[in-house]
Design an enzyme around this catalytic site. Structure first.
Site, PDB file in Angstrom:
ATOM      1  N   HIS A  72       0.864  -1.174   0.000  1.00 10.04           N
ATOM      2  CA  HIS A  72       0.000   0.000   0.000  1.00 10.04           C
ATOM      3  C   HIS A  72       0.908   1.235   0.000  1.00 10.04           C
ATOM      4  O   HIS A  72       1.818   1.338   0.827  1.00 10.04           O
ATOM      5  CB  HIS A  72      -0.913   0.005   1.227  1.00 10.04           C
ATOM      6  N   HIS A  93       0.760  -5.998 -17.565  1.00 12.24           N
ATOM      7  CA  HIS A  93       0.300  -7.198 -18.256  1.00 12.24           C
ATOM      8  C   HIS A  93       1.309  -7.678 -19.290  1.00 12.24           C
ATOM      9  O   HIS A  93       1.490  -8.890 -19.474  1.00 12.24           O
ATOM     10  CB  HIS A  93      -1.052  -6.928 -18.907  1.00 12.24           C
ATOM     11  N   HIS A 123      -0.460  -6.808  -5.279  1.00 14.33           N
ATOM     12  CA  HIS A 123      -0.494  -8.062  -4.531  1.00 14.33           C
ATOM     13  C   HIS A 123       0.228  -9.118  -5.347  1.00 14.33           C
ATOM     14  O   HIS A 123       0.128  -9.137  -6.574  1.00 14.33           O
ATOM     15  CB  HIS A 123      -1.945  -8.492  -4.283  1.00 14.33           C
TER      16      HIS A 123
END
Length: 292
Positions: free
Chosen positions: A118, A162, A128
């Site tokens: 965070h 990605h 994550h």
């Protein structure tokens, strides 16, 4: 599986610890690069122990948490290796997932790394990542992945995250990245909010092709992809000027993260159900969040 998979367990556990060390070093280097009069953040490392009903050794790990850093408001990088016997509820859960023989021999072994970050700056994305191996006398498998959770989205950041994932997965099969991306989109979805937790990533579970070395190599590359996918995004956004409205947006978005992890996340449920250190299991929760 008669040899207990001891060599494979050792290799997997050692790899998760190596990955942990690399990530901790990279995150502390980010702290050092940030221009600030405040001291650079450093990880506080605590050994964790898993509770066993009869007092026998049941494993543990390392909880590494940085709070109040220049870049990271709170980040945890945990590794653990735990073992013992699954309780009745966990046995039923495993049986429901198709693991045979749990009622006859409920022994298990599990090792993995789990990370949640965070950020101080609302323009720098939260993230994550976890990878893990699970073994019983009747089956073994790998799982995990990583996903990006920006509160203020940048299309180019999502595309980079990605693209790196796909670069590391394509050598394992051209069809793998699309399948794991779709799996992440489904898994990191919050039904009661009718929305995704973030902008996705990759995710797999119950990965067992029968070729342990191949599945382990894939799991390693999922871990190796994390730093090149994520660190450049933090370097790009960590000194962006932000407003009170941006911070408010971040705190509200963190509420989604907390809701997902407490209601749906398998890892959270498993860790609490098997008696692992609650502080380590709940490390993923944000330091501050807001509901409106």
């Amino acid at each position: 599986m008669s040899n207990g998979f001891e060599a494979e367990k050792s290799k997997a556990s050692a790899w998760f610890r190596t990955l942990r060390d690399e990530i901790v070093a990279a995150f502390e280097a980010l702290e050092d690069r940030q221009h600030s009069d405040a001291p650079a953040g450093r990880f506080e490392v605590t050994a964790t122990k898993r509770a066993s009903d009869n007092g026998a050794d049941a494993g543990g790990g390392l909880m590494s948490v940085m709070r109040g850093g220049r870049v990271f408001e709170k980040v945890g990088v945990n590794v653990s290796t735990v073992y013992g016997q699954l309780g009745e509820a966990a046995q039923k859960s495993m049986a429901a997932r198709g693991v045979p023989g749990m009622d006859e021999d409920p022994r298990f072994w599990a090792s993995g790394i789990s990370l949640v970050a965070h950020m101080q700056n609302p323009h720098a994305p939260a993230v994550h990542m976890n990878t893990r191996m699970f073994w019983t006398p009747h089956a073994w498998w790998f799982g995990g992945g990583s996903d990006l959770n920006p509160c203020i989205e940048y299309d180019e950041d999502t595309a980079h995250f990605h693209a790196v994932q796909q670069e590391y997965l394509d050598p394992h099969g051209d069809d793998l990245y699309p399948r794991l991306k779709e799996w992440a989109d489904e898994y990191f979805y919050i039904p009661h909010r009718n929305r995704a937790r973030g902008v996705g990533g990759i995710f797999m579970d119950d990965r067992c092709t029968g070729d342990w070395e191949a599945d382990f190599a894939l799991t390693q590359d999922i871990g190796r992809a994390f730093l090149p996918a994520y660190v450049p995004l933090v370097d790009k956004r960590r000194e962006t000027v932000w407003t009170d409205a941006d911070k408010d947006t971040q705190l509200i978005h963190r509420g989604l993260y907390a809701e997902y992890n407490l209601v749906y996340d398998r890892g959270t449920k498993f860790g609490l159900a098997t008696g692992h250190d609650a502080n380590a299991v709940l490390m993923s929760l944000p330091p501050m969040a807001k509901w409106v």
